[in-house]
Every structure is written in structure tokens, then in C-alpha cells.
Design an enzyme around this catalytic site. Sequence first.
Site, PDB file in Angstrom:
ATOM      1  N   HIS A   1      13.068  -3.486   4.899  1.00 14.48           N
ATOM      2  CA  HIS A   1      11.946  -3.553   3.955  1.00 14.48           C
ATOM      3  C   HIS A   1      11.710  -5.019   3.589  1.00 14.48           C
ATOM      4  O   HIS A   1      12.660  -5.711   3.196  1.00 14.48           O
ATOM      5  CB  HIS A   1      12.278  -2.817   2.651  1.00 14.48           C
ATOM      6  CG  HIS A   1      12.419  -1.330   2.771  1.00 14.48           C
ATOM      7  ND1 HIS A   1      11.426  -0.458   2.373  1.00 14.48           N
ATOM      8  CD2 HIS A   1      13.447  -0.545   3.203  1.00 14.48           C
ATOM      9  CE1 HIS A   1      11.839   0.797   2.561  1.00 14.48           C
ATOM     10  NE2 HIS A   1      13.061   0.769   3.061  1.00 14.48           N
TER      11      HIS A   1
ATOM     12  N   HIS B   1      15.315   0.175   9.495  1.00 11.26           N
ATOM     13  CA  HIS B   1      14.129  -0.572   9.084  1.00 11.26           C
ATOM     14  C   HIS B   1      14.497  -1.528   7.971  1.00 11.26           C
ATOM     15  O   HIS B   1      15.244  -1.191   7.064  1.00 11.26           O
ATOM     16  CB  HIS B   1      12.994   0.364   8.648  1.00 11.26           C
ATOM     17  CG  HIS B   1      13.419   1.438   7.698  1.00 11.26           C
ATOM     18  ND1 HIS B   1      14.102   2.566   8.086  1.00 11.26           N
ATOM     19  CD2 HIS B   1      13.261   1.540   6.360  1.00 11.26           C
ATOM     20  CE1 HIS B   1      14.334   3.333   7.036  1.00 11.26           C
ATOM     21  NE2 HIS B   1      13.846   2.724   5.974  1.00 11.26           N
TER      22      HIS B   1
ATOM     23  N   ARG C   1       2.786  -1.753   7.572  1.00 12.07           N
ATOM     24  CA  ARG C   1       2.791  -1.596   6.114  1.00 12.07           C
ATOM     25  C   ARG C   1       3.368  -0.237   5.709  1.00 12.07           C
ATOM     26  O   ARG C   1       3.064   0.775   6.345  1.00 12.07           O
ATOM     27  CB  ARG C   1       1.378  -1.768   5.550  1.00 12.07           C
ATOM     28  CG  ARG C   1       0.851  -3.169   5.792  1.00 12.07           C
ATOM     29  CD  ARG C   1      -0.361  -3.540   4.963  1.00 12.07           C
ATOM     30  NE  ARG C   1      -0.875  -4.820   5.456  1.00 12.07           N
ATOM     31  CZ  ARG C   1      -0.395  -6.016   5.094  1.00 12.07           C
ATOM     32  NH1 ARG C   1       0.571  -6.091   4.197  1.00 12.07           N
ATOM     33  NH2 ARG C   1      -0.877  -7.138   5.617  1.00 12.07           N
ATOM     34  N   ASP C   2       4.183  -0.272   4.648  1.00 10.75           N
ATOM     35  CA  ASP C   2       4.750   0.977   4.128  1.00 10.75           C
ATOM     36  C   ASP C   2       3.624   1.848   3.572  1.00 10.75           C
ATOM     37  O   ASP C   2       2.709   1.361   2.905  1.00 10.75           O
ATOM     38  CB  ASP C   2       5.781   0.668   3.028  1.00 10.75           C
ATOM     39  CG  ASP C   2       6.679   1.850   2.744  1.00 10.75           C
ATOM     40  OD1 ASP C   2       7.874   1.793   3.076  1.00 10.75           O
ATOM     41  OD2 ASP C   2       6.178   2.863   2.186  1.00 10.75           O
ATOM     42  N   ILE C   3       3.713   3.141   3.851  1.00 10.79           N
ATOM     43  CA  ILE C   3       2.675   4.075   3.429  1.00 10.79           C
ATOM     44  C   ILE C   3       2.655   4.262   1.902  1.00 10.79           C
ATOM     45  O   ILE C   3       1.637   4.631   1.319  1.00 10.79           O
ATOM     46  CB  ILE C   3       2.857   5.430   4.174  1.00 10.79           C
ATOM     47  CG1 ILE C   3       1.561   6.196   4.277  1.00 10.79           C
ATOM     48  CG2 ILE C   3       3.963   6.266   3.557  1.00 10.79           C
ATOM     49  CD1 ILE C   3       1.620   7.353   5.269  1.00 10.79           C
TER      50      ILE C   3
END
Length: 113
Positions: A102, A100, A29-31
Site C-alpha cells: 500500500h 501488495h 488505485r485502491d478501490i
Amino acid sequence: MSDCIFCKIIKGEIPSTKVYSDEHATAFRDIQPAAPTHILIVPNRHIDSINAMTADDEQTVGYLFSVAKKIAAQEGIAEGGYRLIINTNADAGQTVFHIHLHLLGGRRMGVMA
Ligand code: 5GP
Ligand code: ZN
């Protein structure tokens, strides 16, 4: 790459909320989530950016999309829809130089900016 934050996440040297991992790719999960579902899917092998891709990386990078499809189903956003983005260099806003993908979903997306 020893100073790459995503390499460290893959190796478990930096904590993250992982949602998937296998021999070739890891997803977490993206921070700073920009949508209810915001997951980053990365190749386990360090590649700086799409600009640094070679023909040898085609399978690895293509595989990220297969993982994204799996996770979208897992997250319950496959039917509703989702967006896949790879930022490359400054004008696109790339801040982490380890490729990466998204995966964004869980809300209606606006037009591309
Ligand atoms: P970029 O702008 O390079 O396409 O996206 C980098 C993304 O990585 C950003 O959305 C940012 O929030 C996320 N990010 C940066 N550092 C970390 C971190 O340490 N952990 C996690 N989970 N995400 C991070
Ligand atoms: Zn890396």
C-alpha cells in the site's frame, strides 16, 4: 492463480485504474482509498503473502519499493511524505492474498495502530 482478484487485475480481466506497469510489477488505485493517494503495488507473479515468500522472491518484493518511490514522485507526494504498508494475515487485516504494497499519502498520517 486463476481465482485471484489481483492476478485478474494484472491481466486486465477486471477493470482498475492502473498508474504503472512493467514486466515485474503493476500498480493501481485502491478501490476504497484510505488517503488522497492510495495505490497498491503488486508483483506480476502471484505470491500469497510475506509468509509465503522464499529467497527467490526477494528481488521481486524488494522491487515493489523501487516502484513505490517512482510513483510517489509521480503523484507529487515524495517531498511531503508517504507511508508504505504490507499487511500479512488476519491480525494485520490482509484480505487479498496476493502480496501488495500500500502506498498512502496526500494527508498527515496518524500514529501506527
Ligand atoms: P489488504 O487489507 O489485503 O492489505 O488490502 C486489500 C486492498 O485491496 C484493500 O485496501 C481494498 O480496498 C483493495 N481492493 C480489494 N478489491 C479490489 C479491487 O477489485 N480493485 C481495487 N482497485 N482494489 C481492491
Ligand atoms: Zn494473484
